[in-house]
Design a protein around this motif. Structure first.
Motif, short mmCIF file in Angstrom:
data_model
loop_
_atom_site.label_atom_id
_atom_site.label_comp_id
_atom_site.label_asym_id
_atom_site.label_seq_id
_atom_site.Cartn_x
_atom_site.Cartn_y
_atom_site.Cartn_z
N SER A 37 0.82 -1.21 0.00
CA SER A 37 0.00 0.00 0.00
C SER A 37 0.86 1.26 0.00
CB SER A 37 -0.93 0.00 1.21
OG SER A 37 -1.83 -1.09 1.14
N LEU A 38 1.93 1.27 0.79
CA LEU A 38 2.82 2.44 0.83
C LEU A 38 3.53 2.64 -0.50
CD1 LEU A 38 4.34 2.10 4.41
CD2 LEU A 38 2.71 3.83 3.62
N VAL A 39 3.90 1.56 -1.16
CA VAL A 39 4.53 1.67 -2.47
C VAL A 39 3.53 2.24 -3.48
CG1 VAL A 39 5.48 0.32 -4.40
CG2 VAL A 39 6.24 -0.14 -2.06
N GLU A 40 2.32 1.69 -3.50
CA GLU A 40 1.30 2.11 -4.47
C GLU A 40 0.82 3.54 -4.23
OE1 GLU A 40 -1.85 -0.75 -4.28
OE2 GLU A 40 -0.65 -2.32 -5.23
N VAL A 41 0.53 3.87 -2.98
CA VAL A 41 -0.13 5.15 -2.68
C VAL A 41 0.87 6.29 -2.48
CG1 VAL A 41 -1.62 6.34 -1.03
CG2 VAL A 41 -2.16 4.01 -1.71
N CYS A 42 1.94 6.02 -1.76
CA CYS A 42 2.88 7.08 -1.38
C CYS A 42 4.11 7.17 -2.26
CB CYS A 42 3.32 6.88 0.07
SG CYS A 42 1.96 6.95 1.25
N GLY A 43 4.29 6.21 -3.16
CA GLY A 43 5.44 6.24 -4.04
C GLY A 43 6.74 5.83 -3.37
N HIS A 44 6.65 5.12 -2.24
CA HIS A 44 7.84 4.63 -1.57
C HIS A 44 8.47 3.51 -2.38
CE1 HIS A 44 6.57 5.90 2.79
NE2 HIS A 44 6.54 6.90 1.94
N ASP A 45 9.79 3.33 -2.24
CA ASP A 45 10.37 2.10 -2.78
C ASP A 45 10.16 1.02 -1.72
OD1 ASP A 45 12.56 2.12 -0.88
OD2 ASP A 45 13.67 3.46 -2.20
N SER A 46 10.44 -0.22 -2.06
CA SER A 46 10.10 -1.31 -1.16
C SER A 46 10.87 -1.26 0.16
CB SER A 46 10.31 -2.66 -1.84
OG SER A 46 11.66 -2.80 -2.24
N VAL A 47 12.12 -0.78 0.12
CA VAL A 47 12.91 -0.69 1.36
C VAL A 47 12.34 0.38 2.29
CG1 VAL A 47 15.19 -0.12 2.30
CG2 VAL A 47 15.01 -1.53 0.24
N GLN A 48 12.02 1.53 1.74
CA GLN A 48 11.43 2.61 2.54
C GLN A 48 10.09 2.17 3.13
OE1 GLN A 48 10.48 6.14 0.33
NE2 GLN A 48 10.40 7.42 2.16
N ALA A 49 9.28 1.51 2.33
CA ALA A 49 7.97 1.05 2.80
C ALA A 49 8.13 0.02 3.92
CB ALA A 49 7.17 0.46 1.64
N GLU A 50 9.11 -0.88 3.77
CA GLU A 50 9.35 -1.88 4.80
C GLU A 50 9.82 -1.23 6.10
OE1 GLU A 50 12.02 -5.89 5.63
OE2 GLU A 50 12.05 -4.98 3.64
N GLN A 51 10.68 -0.23 5.99
CA GLN A 51 11.15 0.48 7.18
C GLN A 51 10.00 1.18 7.90
OE1 GLN A 51 14.23 2.90 5.46
NE2 GLN A 51 15.81 1.36 5.84
N CYS A 52 9.13 1.83 7.14
CA CYS A 52 7.96 2.49 7.74
C CYS A 52 7.06 1.47 8.42
CB CYS A 52 7.18 3.27 6.67
SG CYS A 52 8.00 4.76 6.10
#
Length: 91
Positions: A37-52
């Motif tokens: 969801s963070l990748v799709e909605v916020c434009g995070h890469d997978s590492v950033q999304a995982e950290q969040c």
């Protein structure tokens, strides 16, 4: 209501009020769903999304995006529609 298309390059300097998109922990969603969801909605890469997702899990919440309140409100609605708990706070 039609949602505005969001891009990774949306800038704070476009004249709008700035704020923070905060994601809150829950006992329902999987890490995979939160990350996707963070990748799709916020434009995070997978590492950033995982950290969040890890921060949300261990601390209860995480500031996942800073930007224009109008854009963040749209992102928050999209995350909430995906079953996540988020809200926008002013800076």
């Amino acid at each position: 209501m039609k949602e505005k298309t969001l891009h990774k390059d949306d800038k704070l300097n476009s004249g709008g009020e700035s704020g923070t998109l905060v994601l809150y922990n829950d006992d329902v969603n999987t890490f995979e769903h939160v990350i996707k969801s963070l990748v799709e909605v916020c434009g995070h890469d997978s590492v950033q999304a995982e950290q969040c997702a890890m921060i949300v899990h261990f601390k209860g919440s995480c500031d996942v995006k800073i930007g224009i309140v109008e854009v963040l409100n749209s992102m928050s609605r999209s995350l909430n529609l995906k079953g996540l708990n988020s809200k926008v706070e002013g800076l």
